[in-house]
Structure formats: C-alpha cells, structure tokens
Design a protein around this motif. Sequence first.
Motif, PDB file in Angstrom:
ATOM      1  N   PHE A 131      64.846 -61.333 -21.699  1.00  0.00           N
ATOM      2  CA  PHE A 131      65.661 -61.053 -23.199  1.00  0.00           C
ATOM      3  C   PHE A 131      64.967 -60.503 -24.268  1.00  0.00           C
ATOM      4  O   PHE A 131      65.344 -59.581 -24.833  1.00  0.00           O
ATOM      5  CB  PHE A 131      65.793 -62.599 -23.377  1.00  0.00           C
ATOM      6  N   PHE A 132      63.692 -60.915 -24.453  1.00  0.00           N
ATOM      7  CA  PHE A 132      62.786 -60.370 -25.382  1.00  0.00           C
ATOM      8  C   PHE A 132      62.297 -58.983 -25.294  1.00  0.00           C
ATOM      9  O   PHE A 132      62.255 -58.276 -26.139  1.00  0.00           O
ATOM     10  CB  PHE A 132      61.597 -61.499 -25.584  1.00  0.00           C
ATOM     11  N   LEU A 133      62.052 -58.728 -23.861  1.00  0.00           N
ATOM     12  CA  LEU A 133      61.672 -57.253 -23.708  1.00  0.00           C
ATOM     13  C   LEU A 133      62.764 -56.424 -23.980  1.00  0.00           C
ATOM     14  O   LEU A 133      62.480 -55.259 -24.553  1.00  0.00           O
ATOM     15  CB  LEU A 133      61.273 -57.152 -22.131  1.00  0.00           C
ATOM     16  N   SER A 134      63.790 -56.686 -23.750  1.00  0.00           N
ATOM     17  CA  SER A 134      65.158 -56.021 -24.011  1.00  0.00           C
ATOM     18  C   SER A 134      65.306 -55.780 -25.664  1.00  0.00           C
ATOM     19  O   SER A 134      65.268 -54.327 -26.153  1.00  0.00           O
ATOM     20  CB  SER A 134      66.413 -56.690 -23.349  1.00  0.00           C
ATOM     21  N   LEU A 135      65.180 -56.724 -26.336  1.00  0.00           N
ATOM     22  CA  LEU A 135      65.445 -56.747 -27.704  1.00  0.00           C
ATOM     23  C   LEU A 135      64.137 -55.949 -28.337  1.00  0.00           C
ATOM     24  O   LEU A 135      64.432 -55.647 -29.506  1.00  0.00           O
ATOM     25  CB  LEU A 135      65.535 -57.950 -28.490  1.00  0.00           C
ATOM     26  N   SER A 136      63.203 -56.013 -27.591  1.00  0.00           N
ATOM     27  CA  SER A 136      61.932 -55.374 -28.195  1.00  0.00           C
ATOM     28  C   SER A 136      62.049 -53.735 -27.926  1.00  0.00           C
ATOM     29  O   SER A 136      61.347 -52.997 -28.516  1.00  0.00           O
ATOM     30  CB  SER A 136      60.657 -55.693 -27.418  1.00  0.00           C
ATOM     31  N   GLY A 137      62.985 -53.263 -27.293  1.00  0.00           N
ATOM     32  CA  GLY A 137      63.259 -51.881 -26.772  1.00  0.00           C
ATOM     33  C   GLY A 137      63.077 -51.537 -25.664  1.00  0.00           C
ATOM     34  O   GLY A 137      63.440 -50.473 -25.023  1.00  0.00           O
ATOM     35  N   GLU A 138      62.416 -52.399 -24.628  1.00  0.00           N
ATOM     36  CA  GLU A 138      62.193 -52.247 -23.066  1.00  0.00           C
ATOM     37  C   GLU A 138      63.306 -52.699 -22.424  1.00  0.00           C
ATOM     38  O   GLU A 138      63.385 -53.420 -21.692  1.00  0.00           O
ATOM     39  CB  GLU A 138      61.018 -52.915 -22.819  1.00  0.00           C
ATOM     40  N   TRP A 139      64.592 -52.048 -22.613  1.00  0.00           N
ATOM     41  CA  TRP A 139      65.913 -52.162 -22.198  1.00  0.00           C
ATOM     42  C   TRP A 139      66.110 -52.177 -20.582  1.00  0.00           C
ATOM     43  O   TRP A 139      66.466 -53.169 -20.187  1.00  0.00           O
ATOM     44  CB  TRP A 139      67.046 -51.392 -22.905  1.00  0.00           C
ATOM     45  N   GLU A 140      65.609 -51.302 -19.903  1.00  0.00           N
ATOM     46  CA  GLU A 140      65.659 -51.192 -18.451  1.00  0.00           C
ATOM     47  C   GLU A 140      65.050 -52.258 -17.842  1.00  0.00           C
ATOM     48  O   GLU A 140      65.677 -52.841 -16.847  1.00  0.00           O
ATOM     49  CB  GLU A 140      65.337 -49.739 -18.085  1.00  0.00           C
ATOM     50  N   LYS A 141      63.815 -52.270 -18.320  1.00  0.00           N
ATOM     51  CA  LYS A 141      62.891 -53.355 -17.630  1.00  0.00           C
ATOM     52  C   LYS A 141      63.558 -54.851 -17.921  1.00  0.00           C
ATOM     53  O   LYS A 141      63.813 -55.613 -16.963  1.00  0.00           O
ATOM     54  CB  LYS A 141      61.572 -53.410 -17.842  1.00  0.00           C
ATOM     55  N   GLY A 142      63.788 -55.036 -19.099  1.00  0.00           N
ATOM     56  CA  GLY A 142      64.456 -56.315 -19.696  1.00  0.00           C
ATOM     57  C   GLY A 142      65.554 -56.729 -18.921  1.00  0.00           C
ATOM     58  O   GLY A 142      65.963 -57.965 -18.380  1.00  0.00           O
ATOM     59  N   LYS A 143      66.762 -55.817 -18.816  1.00  0.00           N
ATOM     60  CA  LYS A 143      67.692 -55.943 -18.100  1.00  0.00           C
ATOM     61  C   LYS A 143      67.803 -56.209 -16.788  1.00  0.00           C
ATOM     62  O   LYS A 143      68.505 -57.235 -16.280  1.00  0.00           O
ATOM     63  CB  LYS A 143      68.752 -54.724 -18.391  1.00  0.00           C
ATOM     64  N   LYS A 144      66.758 -55.622 -16.087  1.00  0.00           N
ATOM     65  CA  LYS A 144      66.681 -56.013 -14.705  1.00  0.00           C
ATOM     66  C   LYS A 144      66.131 -57.450 -14.326  1.00  0.00           C
ATOM     67  O   LYS A 144      66.676 -57.963 -13.408  1.00  0.00           O
ATOM     68  CB  LYS A 144      65.428 -54.905 -13.976  1.00  0.00           C
ATOM     69  N   LEU A 145      65.252 -57.879 -15.289  1.00  0.00           N
ATOM     70  CA  LEU A 145      64.674 -59.191 -15.311  1.00  0.00           C
ATOM     71  C   LEU A 145      65.864 -60.057 -15.495  1.00  0.00           C
ATOM     72  O   LEU A 145      66.071 -61.194 -14.869  1.00  0.00           O
ATOM     73  CB  LEU A 145      63.436 -59.499 -16.243  1.00  0.00           C
ATOM     74  N   LEU A 146      66.662 -59.639 -16.556  1.00  0.00           N
ATOM     75  CA  LEU A 146      67.953 -60.831 -16.940  1.00  0.00           C
ATOM     76  C   LEU A 146      68.745 -60.882 -15.793  1.00  0.00           C
ATOM     77  O   LEU A 146      69.238 -61.986 -15.266  1.00  0.00           O
ATOM     78  CB  LEU A 146      68.646 -60.171 -18.044  1.00  0.00           C
ATOM     79  N   ASP A 147      69.011 -59.708 -15.214  1.00  0.00           N
ATOM     80  CA  ASP A 147      70.135 -59.711 -13.886  1.00  0.00           C
ATOM     81  C   ASP A 147      69.618 -60.477 -12.898  1.00  0.00           C
ATOM     82  O   ASP A 147      70.555 -61.275 -12.223  1.00  0.00           O
ATOM     83  CB  ASP A 147      70.140 -58.106 -13.475  1.00  0.00           C
ATOM     84  N   ARG A 148      68.199 -60.479 -12.659  1.00  0.00           N
ATOM     85  CA  ARG A 148      67.644 -61.326 -11.552  1.00  0.00           C
ATOM     86  C   ARG A 148      67.743 -62.605 -11.879  1.00  0.00           C
ATOM     87  O   ARG A 148      68.123 -63.534 -10.938  1.00  0.00           O
ATOM     88  CB  ARG A 148      66.299 -60.675 -11.482  1.00  0.00           C
ATOM     89  N   ALA A 149      67.487 -63.172 -13.146  1.00  0.00           N
ATOM     90  CA  ALA A 149      67.343 -64.517 -13.569  1.00  0.00           C
ATOM     91  C   ALA A 149      68.737 -64.936 -13.294  1.00  0.00           C
ATOM     92  O   ALA A 149      68.900 -66.380 -13.060  1.00  0.00           O
ATOM     93  CB  ALA A 149      66.944 -64.513 -15.002  1.00  0.00           C
TER      94      ALA A 149
END
Length: 204
Positions: free
Chosen positions: A86-104
């Motif tokens: 969530f916070f990686l995405s909002l910080s601008g690391e969208w692709e990595k953040g979204k993959k972690l969110l999808d997995r969670a």
Amino acid sequence: GMAMAMLASIYGSRFELDLPDGNVALEKTIELTDRAIELEPDNQFVRIVYAWRFFVLNQQEKFLYEIEKALDLNPNSPFRIGAIGFFLSLSGEWEKGKKLLDRAMKQNVGYPSWYYGATSLYYYRLNEFEKSYEEALKYDVSALFWGPMLRVASLGQLDRQSTAQQHISELKTLKPDFESKARYLISRYVKEEGLVEKIIEGLQ
C-alpha cells in the motif's frame, strides 16, 4: 516495542487524516517510533511503522530504505506485505506495490478495505477510470473521506457528474472543509505531485 509501534500508528493516522491536534500527534509518532525501533528492531510490524514515519514526513529515500528492510524480515506475511505494498504504491513504486497488494489480497481473505485506496489510484493514474471507480466502490471505511473522494474523482474523469452527486454529499459530510484543503489532504498520502493534480482535476 510492538505496543509503542501500535500507539505510534494511531498518532500518525491522526496527523495524516487531519484530525484535531495533528501536529502534536506527529511529534508523538516520531517519539514513539524511535522508542519502538530501539526495543524491537527485528519485529516486522515495528519496522513497518518506523518506515511509515518517513513516508509521513515526506522523506522518500529513508522510507524506501526502511520499508525494504521491513519486507526482508518476512516477505511471506500476508497481512504485513499488504501494508508494505500500500505505502510503496502511494510513494510512487506502483508496480512493486501493486504486486504485493495483489498477493496479500489473494492470501488473506480478511484484508482491510483501505487497500483499495491504492488499487483505485493504480488504475486512475493509467487513465483506466472505470476500473478505478470499481476499486473505489470497494473502499468501505465509513468514517473516512477517502472512499467517496476516490469515487468522485473517477466519476469526474468519466463525465458522470449526476452519479457523483451522492458521493460528493458524503464527502462533504465526512470532511466539511475538504474543498479548501483538498491538495493538502491528498498529498498526505499521494506522494507524486502529478497524480495529486490529476485527482484534483477529476474532483473539479
């Protein structure tokens, strides 16, 4: 350490959501995260909250460094990786953040609906406004203005103002001073200036 971090997260959220005595809450967040990391530096939750403190303070480099350390402590924790994503995405690391969110979200049926704040914005920034709106509809935290705000912005971009009216009413009820503080409030969570402006555009 865990208790200190939990208390710090409450104070930090108070600041981020513009609740009364926010500046005092921010000072407490800094104080408590310092104490928590001293006590339990290898506790993943403590490390996440410590990293989040730098997110709140707009110290991007420190945030990214600390959040990676938090992820390394347990990359398979279904709930913790969601918060990191969530916070990686909002910080601008969208692709990595979204993959972690999808997995969670796949691994944990009880994930919190505020995850959808990041997934909605993931599609919003790609101009996929219908998908953004669908994700925003799942953001079901009744006391927070973020759900209706994301729905209004997406509907604005879709030119569906009549549908947006009910969400505008909800937004104004939850945050009566939103219009005068919109950019300031959005940038508490969204760390990309261009995306902040695009959200404002949809709201307008």
